[in-house]
Design a protein around this motif. Sequence first.
Motif, PDB file in Angstrom:
ATOM      1  N   TYR B 291     -49.442  -4.069  11.901  1.00 36.56           N
ATOM      2  CA  TYR B 291     -50.104  -5.327  11.584  1.00 36.56           C
ATOM      3  C   TYR B 291     -51.549  -5.058  11.216  1.00 36.56           C
ATOM      4  O   TYR B 291     -52.298  -4.473  11.997  1.00 36.56           O
ATOM      5  CB  TYR B 291     -50.017  -6.264  12.800  1.00 36.56           C
ATOM      6  CG  TYR B 291     -50.690  -7.590  12.597  1.00 36.56           C
ATOM      7  CD1 TYR B 291     -50.253  -8.452  11.580  1.00 36.56           C
ATOM      8  CD2 TYR B 291     -51.747  -7.983  13.404  1.00 36.56           C
ATOM      9  CE1 TYR B 291     -50.867  -9.666  11.392  1.00 36.56           C
ATOM     10  CE2 TYR B 291     -52.369  -9.208  13.218  1.00 36.56           C
ATOM     11  CZ  TYR B 291     -51.923 -10.044  12.198  1.00 36.56           C
ATOM     12  OH  TYR B 291     -52.535 -11.253  12.003  1.00 36.56           O
ATOM     13  N   VAL B 328     -39.982  -6.430  11.953  1.00 33.19           N
ATOM     14  CA  VAL B 328     -41.153  -5.676  12.405  1.00 33.19           C
ATOM     15  C   VAL B 328     -41.329  -5.867  13.901  1.00 33.19           C
ATOM     16  O   VAL B 328     -40.827  -6.822  14.481  1.00 33.19           O
ATOM     17  CB  VAL B 328     -42.450  -6.132  11.678  1.00 33.19           C
ATOM     18  CG1 VAL B 328     -42.377  -5.798  10.218  1.00 33.19           C
ATOM     19  CG2 VAL B 328     -42.687  -7.608  11.892  1.00 33.19           C
ATOM     20  N   PHE B 344     -48.681  -6.357   6.772  1.00 30.28           N
ATOM     21  CA  PHE B 344     -48.358  -5.159   7.547  1.00 30.28           C
ATOM     22  C   PHE B 344     -48.602  -3.930   6.694  1.00 30.28           C
ATOM     23  O   PHE B 344     -48.047  -3.806   5.604  1.00 30.28           O
ATOM     24  CB  PHE B 344     -46.895  -5.175   7.995  1.00 30.28           C
ATOM     25  CG  PHE B 344     -46.657  -6.108   9.147  1.00 30.28           C
ATOM     26  CD1 PHE B 344     -46.697  -5.634  10.449  1.00 30.28           C
ATOM     27  CD2 PHE B 344     -46.401  -7.452   8.931  1.00 30.28           C
ATOM     28  CE1 PHE B 344     -46.484  -6.497  11.512  1.00 30.28           C
ATOM     29  CE2 PHE B 344     -46.185  -8.311   9.984  1.00 30.28           C
ATOM     30  CZ  PHE B 344     -46.226  -7.833  11.292  1.00 30.28           C
TER      31      PHE B 344
END
Lengths: 308, 362
Positions: B291, B328, B344
């Motif tokens: 992230y 994710v 990301f």
Amino acid sequence: MSIAIRANRLTPYMFMAPAVLILVVALLYPIGYMVYASFLDWSPSQRIGEADFVGLRNYANLLTDEAFRESFWVTIKFASVVVTLEMIIGVGLALLLDRNIRGMSMLRTIFILPMMIAPIVVGLMWRYMYHPTVGIFNRTLKSLGFEEGIPWLSDSTWSFVAVVIADVWQWTPFIFILSLAAMQSLPRSALEAAEIDGATGWQKIWMIKLPLMMPVLIVTLLLRLIDAFKVLEVILVLTNGGPGLSTEIVALRIFRTAQEFQELGEAAAMSNSLLMLLMALTIGMFVFNKIQEGRAERMRLAANQEAH
Amino acid sequence: MPKIVLEGLVKRYGSIEVLHGIDLEMQENEFTVFVGPSGCGKSTTLRMIAGLESVTEGEIYVDGKPVSHLEPKARDLAMVFQDYALYPHMNVAKNMSFALRLQRRPKAEIDEKVSAVAATLGLTPYLNRKPGALSGGQRQRVAMGRALTRDSATFLFDEPLSNLDAKLRGEMRAELALMSERVQKNMIYVTHDQIEAMTLADRIVVMNGGYIQQQGSPEELFKHPVNKFVAGFLGMPPMNFLDGVISNRDGKAFVEGAGFSIALPPEKTAVALSHPAKDVTLGIRPSDLVYDPAARDEHALSLSIVVSEYIGAQTVLLCDCGGQKVEVELKSTIPIDKSGQLRFAINPEGIHLFDQKTENAL
């Protein structure tokens, strides 16, 4: 208590009532009648009310009755011999045929055919086969050079052998089919584990298969034993108990006491003796089952307690 | 301890071929794990090694000697079955000593072996119990104990943990790892659980459809999967796949697809540009997506959240990227706006490329 609640409580019994009624009429009444009759000196020409009450005399007579004791002995001999043979052959066949053979279901059907034939017909069939001159056995023996032939039904030893063979022929399939079912429900992987552990074919049979089948085998044995004690038709048709008393099993003795000697009371007493013997066997089976279940239950409980 | 070699192993049931020629070399004292989905042929392979299934074609060599014609008992191996396969009518001690009793070993030796193994597995209090009076985990231990008592050269495991509940499975997995280190034998283990495979194996053999897809150390397979199947099978959550096209911008290779345009790292550029087919699948593990709201376009994916699964310290986000699904992982403590777009960054070493047609890695 309100009427509605009381009616509710009675509901289950009302549902059971028809079955209970049939049971009483069809089972308890005849048995009670028979037990009562066994205390009477009663011939078929009398109504039951006219017969004299003789207490335990019929039973006492049985103890001294040479012929009855002989037939009791014949029955026990017959039952133990046929059931032993049937168990050995039936389980043996199941062990042999417990594999994937093409057309196995067809074979199984053929194997149980003897069980499906009416006992009277079985008796007649074997009587013709045992016939001293035209029967298949003696004709075959003759063609093999044994001119004498075997006195299948006229010699007291051979006639016993003859009825044993006929019974084994008819009832081995019963044991075969039950033990095959038991065998095919054995855990495959335990047998594979035994193979990897190094067990030979025989060791697998003796140390894994037979011990695991034992509960089924014992119940099968008891069922067959109970049945063998009651056998009548095949022997009636084959030998009619003869020669002499060599094949006169108790069922046949009862039949003749009632039919030929017209001693209904005595026949009833004989029936009761047989019933008591069978009852003992049945209770034995019941107790065996209970013990098995109890053991399984205890094991489950123990396992569950461990788990929690 | 012997070296086991499989050579061109084929298995047919009637006209149906379920194994299409398995070639494999297992080193001495190696822990080999066969892993794959149901029906991939892993159990069949194991059962052929055990001698419970016949070999249609090919050969199994143990220390150079062909064994495929031998009975199971002549192959010197022990096996742990999925359903434990204990002998229900024997108590634990009898179960464990069955093989030794068949070999007619002296009673003192048998007792000694059994009590030694029972002690290591914590089975001593249960030696007189029958399997029916044991819990699942204890039965599993007895099955293990039965194999250990035998002292065979090779241990075979056929999905030994799949009948246990999740917690127990984790414990047993750790014990198995310990045991394999202690006994130093050949272990051949079959499972459909990639976590078991990753944690236990020296060598993983990934199978699918009756073929070996790839074999090697867990790290090798995780880092360098040879095809899309292996890449998707190992790792949890599984690798994300995004379909795209390779393009060349001034000598720099990009993979472009709906909603993304990713620059390939230098070491992948040459292979990507020289590859004849332009249609590729981009593979990225969730752990390689970090992230980072400030990441640059060519190194990042912009994702919108579809489902958010809170699992404690981590949150797994199922996201959408131009119509394709992407999973994710995120630390639960990171504050995010669940309604907007999240960026990301892609770890460049975590980029895998597969040909869309052949599904092989580029």
